[in-house]
Motif scaffolding. Structure first.
Motif, short mmCIF file in Angstrom:
data_model
loop_
_atom_site.label_atom_id
_atom_site.label_comp_id
_atom_site.label_asym_id
_atom_site.label_seq_id
_atom_site.Cartn_x
_atom_site.Cartn_y
_atom_site.Cartn_z
N LEU A 6 1.89 8.33 -7.73
CA LEU A 6 0.92 9.38 -7.41
C LEU A 6 -0.33 8.81 -6.75
O LEU A 6 -0.96 9.48 -5.91
CB LEU A 6 0.54 10.13 -8.69
CG LEU A 6 1.68 10.89 -9.40
CD1 LEU A 6 1.16 11.58 -10.64
CD2 LEU A 6 2.31 11.91 -8.45
N GLN A 7 -0.70 7.59 -7.11
CA GLN A 7 -1.88 6.97 -6.52
C GLN A 7 -1.55 6.10 -5.30
O GLN A 7 -2.45 5.54 -4.68
CB GLN A 7 -2.58 6.10 -7.57
CG GLN A 7 -3.13 6.89 -8.75
CD GLN A 7 -3.79 5.98 -9.78
OE1 GLN A 7 -3.21 4.97 -10.18
NE2 GLN A 7 -4.99 6.33 -10.20
N TYR A 8 -0.27 6.00 -4.98
CA TYR A 8 0.17 5.12 -3.89
C TYR A 8 -0.53 5.42 -2.57
O TYR A 8 -0.98 4.49 -1.88
CB TYR A 8 1.68 5.22 -3.74
CG TYR A 8 2.25 4.35 -2.65
CD1 TYR A 8 2.31 2.97 -2.79
CD2 TYR A 8 2.75 4.91 -1.48
CE1 TYR A 8 2.83 2.16 -1.80
CE2 TYR A 8 3.28 4.12 -0.47
CZ TYR A 8 3.32 2.74 -0.64
OH TYR A 8 3.84 1.95 0.35
N PRO A 9 -0.65 6.69 -2.14
CA PRO A 9 -1.33 6.95 -0.86
C PRO A 9 -2.79 6.49 -0.84
O PRO A 9 -3.33 6.19 0.22
CB PRO A 9 -1.24 8.48 -0.73
CG PRO A 9 -0.08 8.87 -1.57
CD PRO A 9 -0.10 7.92 -2.74
N VAL A 10 -3.42 6.42 -2.02
CA VAL A 10 -4.81 5.99 -2.10
C VAL A 10 -4.90 4.46 -2.16
O VAL A 10 -5.79 3.85 -1.56
CB VAL A 10 -5.50 6.61 -3.33
CG1 VAL A 10 -6.94 6.11 -3.45
CG2 VAL A 10 -5.47 8.13 -3.25
N LEU A 11 -3.95 3.85 -2.90
CA LEU A 11 -3.98 2.41 -3.09
C LEU A 11 -3.49 1.64 -1.87
O LEU A 11 -3.85 0.47 -1.68
CB LEU A 11 -3.14 2.03 -4.31
CG LEU A 11 -3.64 2.54 -5.66
CD1 LEU A 11 -2.64 2.21 -6.76
CD2 LEU A 11 -5.01 1.95 -6.00
N MET A 12 -2.63 2.26 -1.06
CA MET A 12 -2.06 1.58 0.10
C MET A 12 -2.36 2.37 1.37
O MET A 12 -1.47 2.86 2.06
CB MET A 12 -0.55 1.39 -0.07
CG MET A 12 -0.16 0.45 -1.20
SD MET A 12 -0.83 -1.22 -1.01
CE MET A 12 0.05 -1.76 0.45
N THR A 13 -3.63 2.50 1.67
CA THR A 13 -4.04 3.18 2.91
C THR A 13 -3.81 2.25 4.10
O THR A 13 -3.56 1.05 3.96
CB THR A 13 -5.52 3.57 2.84
OG1 THR A 13 -6.30 2.38 2.71
CG2 THR A 13 -5.79 4.48 1.66
N ARG A 14 -3.94 2.82 5.29
CA ARG A 14 -3.79 2.03 6.52
C ARG A 14 -4.81 0.89 6.55
O ARG A 14 -4.49 -0.24 6.95
CB ARG A 14 -3.95 2.94 7.73
CG ARG A 14 -3.83 2.21 9.08
CD ARG A 14 -4.11 3.19 10.21
NE ARG A 14 -3.05 4.18 10.29
CZ ARG A 14 -1.95 4.04 11.03
NH1 ARG A 14 -1.77 2.94 11.75
NH2 ARG A 14 -1.05 5.00 11.07
N LYS A 15 -6.04 1.18 6.12
CA LYS A 15 -7.09 0.17 6.12
C LYS A 15 -6.75 -0.99 5.20
O LYS A 15 -6.91 -2.16 5.55
CB LYS A 15 -8.42 0.81 5.71
CG LYS A 15 -9.58 -0.17 5.70
CD LYS A 15 -10.88 0.52 5.28
CE LYS A 15 -12.03 -0.48 5.23
NZ LYS A 15 -13.31 0.18 4.82
N ILE A 16 -6.27 -0.66 4.01
CA ILE A 16 -5.91 -1.71 3.04
C ILE A 16 -4.75 -2.55 3.56
O ILE A 16 -4.73 -3.78 3.40
CB ILE A 16 -5.57 -1.08 1.68
CG1 ILE A 16 -6.83 -0.48 1.05
CG2 ILE A 16 -4.95 -2.12 0.73
CD1 ILE A 16 -6.59 0.27 -0.24
N CYS A 17 -3.79 -1.91 4.19
CA CYS A 17 -2.64 -2.64 4.75
C CYS A 17 -3.11 -3.63 5.83
O CYS A 17 -2.67 -4.79 5.85
CB CYS A 17 -1.63 -1.67 5.33
SG CYS A 17 -0.74 -0.70 4.10
#
Length: 314
Positions: A128-139
């Motif tokens: 559920l938190q994956y889209p927040v934890l692995m954003t384009r910026k973080i990648c």
């Protein structure tokens, strides 16, 4: 470096120890090199053109394919030329440059594999938190950090190695400028310098491997709590390609760089290095293509459009 060095050129003698195999090695390495380029470029193009693959997992796979391609470009073209030529000399600056880029890209591969394991852990443990934890910026930050740290470590290794004095011999018992064969030629190597070089190698290989295995321990613990057997199988299947690549990559790398060595082991290391510099980059795209239906579909569409044929349906 010039003030302390009496040897200005090296001789890459690796495959000269196997005169009866040089023609066969040229054919095998040449075909493998072309296959590596075609396979990795195909994967990168498929990821770029397929919107369904614009996810963190395939973003890191794109980076891994690019890094693997660069790793082979640093080593294999020069190796092919040496297999055909009588002169196998390489200048000291060229040797240092080759070592810097090879270990920079090789270390980058290790860090990217760690980032991929973190991505899988996040997707499975916190969906559920994956889209927040692995954003384009973080990648992008993870990818940039992998590159910066890898090349910083590589710079430190090259700085230590080429600060030594080479006055005993110029004959490198290898087909490229690897750490141990080059250091063995130095006449002023200290135990402390060898320990530092080993520490950098352990940091990149063992450090990343521990991080990856830790991620998989948590992944397995999370998956085993799932009530559905089908759900467990589907979840494990999303990690199978990555785990297979990790096993192949670290298996060869640890055997070559972490086992005890002496001058008698250089001949064996030369042949083993072929598997690490040729087989690993060749198997990575094959593993991801054969074990991933989304990648197979994207590759078929790309290859079909390039060849002028209608996209093949899966």
């Amino acid at each position: 470096m010039a003030n302390h060095t009496t040897v200005s050129t090296f001789l890459l003698w690796g495959f000269s120890s196997f005169p009866e195999l040089q023609d066969l090695l040229f054919v095998v390495i040449f075909i493998s090199h072309l296959t590596i380029l075609v396979a990795n470029v195909s994967i990168m193009v498929a990821i770029k053109l397929s919107h369904s693959l614009h996810t963190p997992m395939y973003f890191f796979l794109f980076g891994l394919s690019l890094s693997e391609t660069c790793t082979t470009m640093v080593i294999l073209p020069r190796t092919l030329v040496d297999l055909l030529s009588e002169s196998k000399t390489i200048s000291l600056p060229e040797c240092a440059t080759q070592m810097f880029f090879f270990f920079g890209f090789a270390g980058n591969n290790c860090f990217i594999l760690s980032a991929m394991s973190y991505d899988r852990y996040t997707a499975i443990h916190s969906p559920l938190q994956y889209p927040v934890l692995m954003t384009r910026k973080i990648c992008f930050q993870l990818m940039a950090a992998s590159c910066v740290v890898a090349f910083f470590v590589s710079f430190c290794i090259v700085f230590i190695v080429f600060s030594l004095s080479f006055c005993n011999s110029s004959l490198i018992q290898h087909f490229f400028c690897d750490i141990t064969p080059v250091v063995s030629l130095a006449c002023n190597t200290t135990a402390f310098q060898k320990i530092i070089l080993l520490a950098f190698t352990v940091f990149v290989l063992v450090g990343n491997f521990v991080l990856i295995m830790t991620s998989y321990v948590f992944i397995v613990a999370t998956v085993m709590k799932m009530p559905s057997i089908k759900g467990r199988y589907k979840t494990f299947s999303t990690c199978s390609s990555h785990f297979t690549v990790v096993f192949i990559h670290y298996g060869f790398a640890c055997f070559i760089y972490l086992r005890p060595k002496n001058s008698d082991s250089f001949r064996e290391d030369t042949l083993m290095a072929v598997t690490y510099t040729v087989l690993t980059p060749l198997l990575n795209p094959i593993v991801y293509s054969l074990r991933n239906k989304e990648m197979q579909t994207a590759l078929r569409k790309v290859l079909g459009s390039v060849g002028g044929f209608p996209p093949l349906k899966w």
